[in-house]
Design a protein around this motif. Sequence first.
Motif, PDB file in Angstrom:
ATOM      1  N   ARG A 282      34.527  30.550  52.877  1.00 17.62           N
ATOM      2  CA  ARG A 282      34.640  31.706  53.388  1.00 17.62           C
ATOM      3  C   ARG A 282      35.365  32.611  53.241  1.00 17.62           C
ATOM      4  O   ARG A 282      36.012  34.193  52.617  1.00 17.62           O
ATOM      5  CB  ARG A 282      34.590  31.696  55.274  1.00 17.62           C
ATOM      6  N   SER A 283      37.112  31.714  52.985  1.00 20.34           N
ATOM      7  CA  SER A 283      37.979  32.723  52.256  1.00 20.34           C
ATOM      8  C   SER A 283      38.320  33.357  50.999  1.00 20.34           C
ATOM      9  O   SER A 283      38.430  34.596  50.259  1.00 20.34           O
ATOM     10  CB  SER A 283      39.470  31.839  51.939  1.00 20.34           C
ATOM     11  N   ILE A 284      36.912  32.113  49.875  1.00 19.45           N
ATOM     12  CA  ILE A 284      37.080  32.520  48.748  1.00 19.45           C
ATOM     13  C   ILE A 284      36.268  34.053  48.965  1.00 19.45           C
ATOM     14  O   ILE A 284      36.701  35.010  47.475  1.00 19.45           O
ATOM     15  CB  ILE A 284      36.485  32.017  48.224  1.00 19.45           C
ATOM     16  N   ALA A 285      35.045  33.979  49.363  1.00 20.45           N
ATOM     17  CA  ALA A 285      34.407  35.525  49.663  1.00 20.45           C
ATOM     18  C   ALA A 285      35.027  36.511  49.929  1.00 20.45           C
ATOM     19  O   ALA A 285      34.950  37.451  49.108  1.00 20.45           O
ATOM     20  CB  ALA A 285      33.353  35.021  50.027  1.00 20.45           C
ATOM     21  N   GLU A 286      35.948  36.166  51.143  1.00 25.71           N
ATOM     22  CA  GLU A 286      36.844  37.701  51.426  1.00 25.71           C
ATOM     23  C   GLU A 286      37.594  38.208  50.926  1.00 25.71           C
ATOM     24  O   GLU A 286      37.663  39.433  50.095  1.00 25.71           O
ATOM     25  CB  GLU A 286      37.566  37.033  53.018  1.00 25.71           C
ATOM     26  N   ARG A 288      37.015  37.581  46.773  1.00 26.38           N
ATOM     27  CA  ARG A 288      36.464  38.434  46.283  1.00 26.38           C
ATOM     28  C   ARG A 288      35.886  39.425  46.307  1.00 26.38           C
ATOM     29  O   ARG A 288      36.349  40.543  45.465  1.00 26.38           O
ATOM     30  CB  ARG A 288      35.338  37.498  45.869  1.00 26.38           C
ATOM     31  N   ALA A 289      35.473  40.034  48.063  1.00 28.43           N
ATOM     32  CA  ALA A 289      34.987  41.782  48.189  1.00 28.43           C
ATOM     33  C   ALA A 289      36.203  41.792  48.186  1.00 28.43           C
ATOM     34  O   ALA A 289      36.580  43.025  47.769  1.00 28.43           O
ATOM     35  CB  ALA A 289      34.608  40.868  49.559  1.00 28.43           C
ATOM     36  N   ASP A 290      37.851  41.836  48.348  1.00 27.58           N
ATOM     37  CA  ASP A 290      39.407  43.159  48.575  1.00 27.58           C
ATOM     38  C   ASP A 290      38.884  43.400  46.901  1.00 27.58           C
ATOM     39  O   ASP A 290      39.175  44.590  46.877  1.00 27.58           O
ATOM     40  CB  ASP A 290      40.615  42.058  48.780  1.00 27.58           C
ATOM     41  N   MET A 291      39.463  41.864  46.281  1.00 26.47           N
ATOM     42  CA  MET A 291      38.952  42.241  44.644  1.00 26.47           C
ATOM     43  C   MET A 291      38.386  43.214  44.261  1.00 26.47           C
ATOM     44  O   MET A 291      38.447  43.952  42.784  1.00 26.47           O
ATOM     45  CB  MET A 291      38.835  40.549  43.956  1.00 26.47           C
ATOM     46  N   ALA A 292      37.122  42.958  44.587  1.00 27.26           N
ATOM     47  CA  ALA A 292      36.084  43.989  43.928  1.00 27.26           C
ATOM     48  C   ALA A 292      36.186  45.752  44.436  1.00 27.26           C
ATOM     49  O   ALA A 292      36.089  46.558  43.496  1.00 27.26           O
ATOM     50  CB  ALA A 292      34.769  43.315  44.336  1.00 27.26           C
ATOM     51  N   ALA A 293      37.249  45.811  45.833  1.00 24.91           N
ATOM     52  CA  ALA A 293      37.120  47.142  45.741  1.00 24.91           C
ATOM     53  C   ALA A 293      38.095  48.128  45.087  1.00 24.91           C
ATOM     54  O   ALA A 293      39.114  47.041  44.037  1.00 24.91           O
ATOM     55  CB  ALA A 293      37.779  46.829  47.502  1.00 24.91           C
ATOM     56  N   GLY A 294      38.002  49.305  45.591  1.00 22.69           N
ATOM     57  CA  GLY A 294      38.546  50.052  44.601  1.00 22.69           C
ATOM     58  C   GLY A 294      40.502  50.126  45.439  1.00 22.69           C
ATOM     59  O   GLY A 294      41.518  50.784  44.549  1.00 22.69           O
ATOM     60  N   GLN A 295      40.659  49.568  46.138  1.00 23.13           N
ATOM     61  CA  GLN A 295      41.937  49.554  46.977  1.00 23.13           C
ATOM     62  C   GLN A 295      43.176  48.139  46.454  1.00 23.13           C
ATOM     63  O   GLN A 295      41.987  46.919  45.805  1.00 23.13           O
ATOM     64  CB  GLN A 295      42.454  49.853  47.937  1.00 23.13           C
ATOM     65  N   ALA A 315      40.518  29.471  42.515  1.00 20.29           N
ATOM     66  CA  ALA A 315      39.099  30.657  42.777  1.00 20.29           C
ATOM     67  C   ALA A 315      39.483  32.630  42.653  1.00 20.29           C
ATOM     68  O   ALA A 315      39.110  33.442  41.475  1.00 20.29           O
ATOM     69  CB  ALA A 315      39.007  30.704  43.240  1.00 20.29           C
ATOM     70  N   ALA A 316      40.511  33.020  43.229  1.00 27.84           N
ATOM     71  CA  ALA A 316      40.987  34.375  43.132  1.00 27.84           C
ATOM     72  C   ALA A 316      41.143  34.123  41.311  1.00 27.84           C
ATOM     73  O   ALA A 316      41.260  35.242  40.938  1.00 27.84           O
ATOM     74  CB  ALA A 316      42.328  34.817  43.953  1.00 27.84           C
ATOM     75  N   GLY A 444      51.365  41.804  59.665  1.00 24.33           N
ATOM     76  CA  GLY A 444      50.240  43.374  60.814  1.00 24.33           C
ATOM     77  C   GLY A 444      49.893  43.797  58.952  1.00 24.33           C
ATOM     78  O   GLY A 444      48.921  44.798  59.787  1.00 24.33           O
ATOM     79  N   ASP A 445      50.687  43.728  58.359  1.00 24.08           N
ATOM     80  CA  ASP A 445      50.107  45.629  57.588  1.00 24.08           C
ATOM     81  C   ASP A 445      49.139  44.217  56.516  1.00 24.08           C
ATOM     82  O   ASP A 445      48.709  45.318  55.646  1.00 24.08           O
ATOM     83  CB  ASP A 445      51.106  45.973  56.560  1.00 24.08           C
ATOM     84  N   LEU A 446      48.924  42.627  56.940  1.00 24.91           N
ATOM     85  CA  LEU A 446      47.642  42.784  55.901  1.00 24.91           C
ATOM     86  C   LEU A 446      46.262  42.265  56.668  1.00 24.91           C
ATOM     87  O   LEU A 446      46.766  41.732  57.657  1.00 24.91           O
ATOM     88  CB  LEU A 446      48.965  41.189  55.518  1.00 24.91           C
ATOM     89  N   ASP A 447      45.727  41.903  55.183  1.00 23.49           N
ATOM     90  CA  ASP A 447      44.287  41.193  56.298  1.00 23.49           C
ATOM     91  C   ASP A 447      44.797  39.894  55.738  1.00 23.49           C
ATOM     92  O   ASP A 447      45.511  39.440  54.820  1.00 23.49           O
ATOM     93  CB  ASP A 447      42.785  42.120  54.982  1.00 23.49           C
ATOM     94  N   VAL A 448      44.052  39.118  56.787  1.00 16.88           N
ATOM     95  CA  VAL A 448      44.399  37.475  57.208  1.00 16.88           C
ATOM     96  C   VAL A 448      42.677  36.835  56.809  1.00 16.88           C
ATOM     97  O   VAL A 448      41.577  36.322  57.428  1.00 16.88           O
ATOM     98  CB  VAL A 448      44.969  37.245  58.650  1.00 16.88           C
ATOM     99  N   SER A 449      43.043  35.733  56.254  1.00 17.09           N
ATOM    100  CA  SER A 449      42.033  34.613  55.856  1.00 17.09           C
ATOM    101  C   SER A 449      42.592  33.322  56.694  1.00 17.09           C
ATOM    102  O   SER A 449      43.572  33.365  56.588  1.00 17.09           O
ATOM    103  CB  SER A 449      41.470  34.674  54.581  1.00 17.09           C
TER     104      SER A 449
END
Length: 698
Positions: A282-286, A288-295, A315-316, A444-449
């Motif tokens: 689940r964390s790797i998928a999160e 991977r989705a973040d890294m594929a984004a434009g931000q 994995a990252a 609080g400024d970060l997404d969390v896995s």
Amino acid sequence: MRRGHAWVRAAMPVTQTSQIAEIPGVSGRMLTALSRAGLNIVADLLHHFPFRYEDRRRFEAFPREERAEPVCLHGWITDAGVKKMGYRKFVEIRVEADPSNGLMAPVFGRFFNMPWLAKSFAAGMEIVMYGKVKGKRAGLTMDHPDYEIIDPDKPEDESVHMGRIVPVYPLHDGLQQKPLRAVIYAALSELDAGTVRPLLPGTDPTLRIRAFRDIHFPASQEAHEEARRHLALEEFFALQLNVLKRRQGMISRPGQAHRAPGTLLEKWKATLPFALTGAQERSIAEVRADMAAGQPMNRLLQGDVGSGKTFVALAAALIAVESGTQAAIMAPTQILAEQHYLNFIRHLEPLGVRIGLRTGSRKEDAAMPLFHGGEDGPSQIIIGTHALLFEEGAFEKLGLVVIDEQHKFGVAQRARLVSRGIAPDVLVMTATPIPRTLALTLYGDLDVSILDEMPANRGKITTAVRAGVDLVQVAAFIRQQLEKGRQVYIVYPLVEDSEKLEAKAATTEYKNWQKRLPGVPMGLLHGRLSPEEKDGVMAAFREAKTKVLVATTVIEVGVDVPNANLMLIFNAERFGLAQLHQLRGRIGRGEHTSYCVLVGPEENDEAMERLKFMEQTRDGFVIAEHDLKLRGPGEILGEKQSGLPGLRLGSLVEDGPLVLEARRAAAAVLKDDPELQKTEHRHLQALIMSSEDAAGIN
């Protein structure tokens, strides 16, 4: 001025930004003392909060015996002078109770090494005295009590210092309690309530002035708590506004889109002799989705000791490499950096990924073919310590930054590494579980896995707390484990013996263990060894050339020897529970049953009770919550962290609901007005810290 509990403003009001000199009746001498203490305007006084209160509406009766808790007494001095005890001289005052309270034995206030105080006391003075009472009835004493002389001829002594719940303030730079209290009382009396704007949008305009008045001069305990909660909510609101503003800035920045097909990732997974946990997938998928984004990705990976954070980081890194960029992985110690380096080499050598190591004493590159073919080029994954911050030429195209055990680094250090690339993705990892309220404030400024599953191949750990141990029996138990082929950690809090601290030292005890376990190959590891010496000690233990490792907390992170199944921690009371949990995490990493023995003091029931909590659970989040209540957030996280607030009224332990309420309020404001340009929000711009302050640059 104030009459009873009603506040009446004088004809010449002052505002929060007024100079203290504008308050009527403040002497030049007092202004100088206030200025030295950094108190210059009225707002400074409003935010100089009391650290305790004395209920002077009804004083306690004079005690008949020693008390464990401090008491606040009101009486009259019947005798004062310099006394002598052996060779020591001290000032002593005899204080007797108000006859209306009944005939009580006197309490003697004693002041050692302060002969000038003798001139401050005289028989007949009315006094309030606060402190611990000790001794027997015929000679009850308070040593160095807090005290105030009450002058019955001064009306303000009755209205400000007596007959109410009285604030007691922190003092420094020559300030004295009574004059400071009088100035703050006068400031609140003269303050134009209409100029005290509510900090939180949409709240009753009168709440803030009422809160200031009740935090300084509460009419009741209930009024004080209501005021504290309101002002604590303001503190949390200001913090969350900054946290979310930082997040807003991160989201708005353009970044690199790492849209790798995942070929390298799948090839690596296929080589594993076990399946990743659901939490890891689940964390790797999160990620991977973040890294594929434009931000740029800004993600926190929380996982208990041994939950497999390194595989998520690996994995990252593969995603970054397959996207044609480099990954940097920064660890706080050379031991941890080298551990990662060896793991990455073992897992990624078959895939043809080039890996480099940069520490203060080592600079290595594993020469392997490029994934895309062709001649060898620069390292694609670079692992290191703080040395990465200063490595020149290592990063040609940095796309990912991974910070391991991130709380060991300052924010400015993390920012420096991130600046080596062009808006790289950032993954920060911690094995110190962080309670939710603390995480919302710090991260609080970060997404969390969250890795909330443990790998299936981990052995059971039995934890036992002992008040002292029979070292002969301990040595016999160690030999039993060694005969089974296992290895052992023995941990001490100090490197060398100290005259100031009653605790055992690794260097001394290493020699003692050599005598207790003759013929057993043994290593000594502590922070004062050179990097080369640490390398040698760790390599020997990792390869089972040494069977027992005597160490300090330098092994807290980054030591992964699955064959080690026994840990003895001496003077365990000197460590926080979260740190003990980290140390315990060095065992139980293989399939063997493991044992952790915490050796505490024989005559300290409180310390032993705290340690016994470790027997009850291996859940790092439960331990972190308990440790937070016992010690506070600063000590749990170790080194000072930017973003960890200097809260004066709010408590991250007790005020969890207020943190959530403040976050909702801050989020609503920024959603409605991201740049705080609306009239009703412009005053909030002053709450936003500069980038330097936010980064914690000293």
